[in-house]
Design a protein around this motif. Structure first.
Motif, short mmCIF file in Angstrom:
data_model
loop_
_atom_site.label_atom_id
_atom_site.label_comp_id
_atom_site.label_asym_id
_atom_site.label_seq_id
_atom_site.Cartn_x
_atom_site.Cartn_y
_atom_site.Cartn_z
N PRO A 10 0.84 -1.56 -0.19
CA PRO A 10 -0.39 -0.36 0.14
C PRO A 10 0.35 1.63 -0.02
N ALA A 11 -0.37 2.56 -0.40
CA ALA A 11 1.06 3.74 -0.73
C ALA A 11 1.65 3.26 1.34
N GLY A 12 3.47 3.77 0.70
CA GLY A 12 4.05 4.55 2.21
C GLY A 12 4.10 2.83 3.32
N GLY A 13 3.34 1.60 2.96
CA GLY A 13 3.14 0.15 3.29
C GLY A 13 4.56 -0.76 2.80
N SER A 14 4.57 -0.38 1.62
CA SER A 14 6.24 -0.89 1.15
C SER A 14 7.41 -0.68 1.26
N ALA A 15 7.75 0.69 2.22
CA ALA A 15 8.59 1.22 2.06
C ALA A 15 9.94 0.01 2.91
N GLY A 16 10.80 -0.33 2.60
CA GLY A 16 11.56 -0.46 3.68
C GLY A 16 12.03 -2.03 2.88
N PHE A 17 10.87 -2.53 2.04
CA PHE A 17 10.94 -3.64 1.77
C PHE A 17 12.43 -3.42 0.20
N MET A 18 12.57 -3.92 -0.45
CA MET A 18 12.78 -4.03 -1.80
C MET A 18 13.29 -6.06 -2.45
N LEU A 19 12.67 -5.73 -3.17
CA LEU A 19 12.26 -6.63 -3.94
C LEU A 19 13.31 -6.55 -4.64
N VAL A 20 13.80 -7.50 -5.77
CA VAL A 20 14.65 -7.53 -7.25
C VAL A 20 14.06 -8.07 -7.79
N PHE A 21 14.25 -8.30 -9.17
CA PHE A 21 14.09 -9.19 -10.42
C PHE A 21 15.46 -9.52 -10.63
N ALA A 22 15.86 -11.00 -10.61
CA ALA A 22 17.12 -11.43 -10.13
C ALA A 22 16.73 -13.39 -10.20
N PRO A 23 16.36 -13.42 -12.07
CA PRO A 23 16.83 -14.82 -11.79
C PRO A 23 17.88 -15.68 -11.97
N GLY A 24 18.10 -16.13 -11.72
CA GLY A 24 19.73 -17.32 -11.09
C GLY A 24 20.28 -16.85 -12.93
N THR A 25 19.92 -17.17 -13.94
CA THR A 25 20.45 -17.02 -15.18
C THR A 25 19.81 -16.14 -15.61
N PRO A 26 20.93 -15.64 -16.16
CA PRO A 26 20.41 -14.37 -17.11
C PRO A 26 20.25 -13.93 -18.16
N VAL A 27 19.42 -13.36 -19.27
CA VAL A 27 19.16 -14.01 -20.52
C VAL A 27 20.28 -13.81 -21.67
N SER A 28 21.45 -13.11 -21.14
CA SER A 28 22.58 -13.13 -21.70
C SER A 28 23.80 -13.05 -20.93
N GLY A 29 25.08 -13.65 -21.15
CA GLY A 29 26.38 -13.61 -20.27
C GLY A 29 26.75 -12.05 -20.80
N ALA A 30 28.06 -11.94 -20.16
CA ALA A 30 28.65 -10.63 -19.80
C ALA A 30 30.01 -11.49 -21.18
N PRO A 31 30.02 -10.06 -22.12
CA PRO A 31 30.95 -10.16 -23.26
C PRO A 31 31.96 -10.86 -22.70
N PHE A 32 32.24 -11.62 -23.42
CA PHE A 32 34.08 -12.01 -23.31
C PHE A 32 34.77 -11.54 -23.75
N VAL A 33 36.16 -10.66 -23.34
CA VAL A 33 36.79 -9.88 -24.00
C VAL A 33 38.43 -10.84 -23.59
N PRO A 34 38.86 -10.89 -24.49
CA PRO A 34 39.96 -11.89 -23.76
C PRO A 34 40.97 -10.59 -23.24
N MET A 35 41.71 -10.89 -22.87
CA MET A 35 42.93 -10.08 -22.31
C MET A 35 44.13 -10.63 -22.92
N PRO A 36 44.74 -9.06 -23.07
CA PRO A 36 46.16 -9.71 -23.90
C PRO A 36 47.18 -9.73 -23.35
N PRO A 37 48.23 -10.89 -23.70
CA PRO A 37 49.32 -11.12 -22.73
C PRO A 37 50.18 -10.75 -22.38
N HIS A 38 50.22 -11.02 -21.03
CA HIS A 38 51.52 -10.29 -20.65
C HIS A 38 52.96 -10.25 -20.99
N ALA A 39 53.34 -8.87 -20.77
CA ALA A 39 54.63 -8.42 -21.59
C ALA A 39 55.72 -9.20 -20.94
#
Length: 196
Positions: A167-196
């Protein structure tokens, strides 16, 4: 990595994933893997549906149910688009409401109001369900979405629906997030350059 990047690009161009746990989708053909990933996330599942049913639905997106998700016309919410929602018949039962609790494989309870302010005993996290009918004045979301939103109850009585600010003001303090266990897409893979 290239396939995941292509999938992410298709979904970014064709779908809108909402924090209330549903998506809006353009009804044009798309790769089966992209549709499967979207259905997996909306349904809160670990694995995407696969097979002929997914391929047929991806070739011609239309109202259907598959893998714990439901596609239907979005109506006035988004004319010309499809609504992708959690299939209400497969929602998981409520869980005890405590910080870190995950309900339906999709929503995580991040925070409760300060201790003692709500008397957390008997507090559960589950679907709005049939109470959606009385929440129609609090949101323009369709009933099929409202029913699948997470709600907090104490001893079976509806206490708060944080995604609606109910209710208005009654949900204050509760925090819910949409956080499925598996994302819709993975983080991009960016290869690291070899160490010199």
């Amino acid at each position: 990595a290239a396939a995941e990047a292509d999938q992410a690009a298709v979904l970014a161009a064709r779908a809108t994933l909402r924090p209330e746990g549903f998506a809006l989708l353009d009804p044009a053909p798309l790769p089966p893997d992209a549709l499967g990933a979207l259905l997996r996330v909306v349904a809160g599942r670990v694995h995407a549906p696969s097979g002929r049913a997914l391929a047929a639905l991806a070739a011609a997106p239309r109202p259907a149910t598959l893998g714990g998700a439901r596609l239907l016309a979005a109506g006035r919410l988004a004319p010309g688009r499809l609504l992708v929602v959690r299939e209400a018949a497969h929602l998981r039962p409520p869980v005890p409401a405590e910080p870190g609790a995950v309900w339906d494989g999709r929503f995580r309870l991040v925070r409760l109001p300060a201790s003692g302010s709500t008397g957390e005993t008997g507090l559960t996290l589950g679907a709005v369900g049939a109470a959606a009918a009385r929440l129609r004045n609090h949101s323009r979301l369709p009933a099929v979405v409202l029913q699948t939103l997470p709600a907090l109850r104490r001893d079976g009585r509806l206490l708060a629906v944080p995604h609606l600010g109910y209710p208005a003001g009654g949900s204050a303090g509760f925090m819910l997030v949409f956080a499925p266990g598996t994302p819709v897409s993975g983080a991009p893979f960016v290869p690291m350059p070899p160490h010199a």
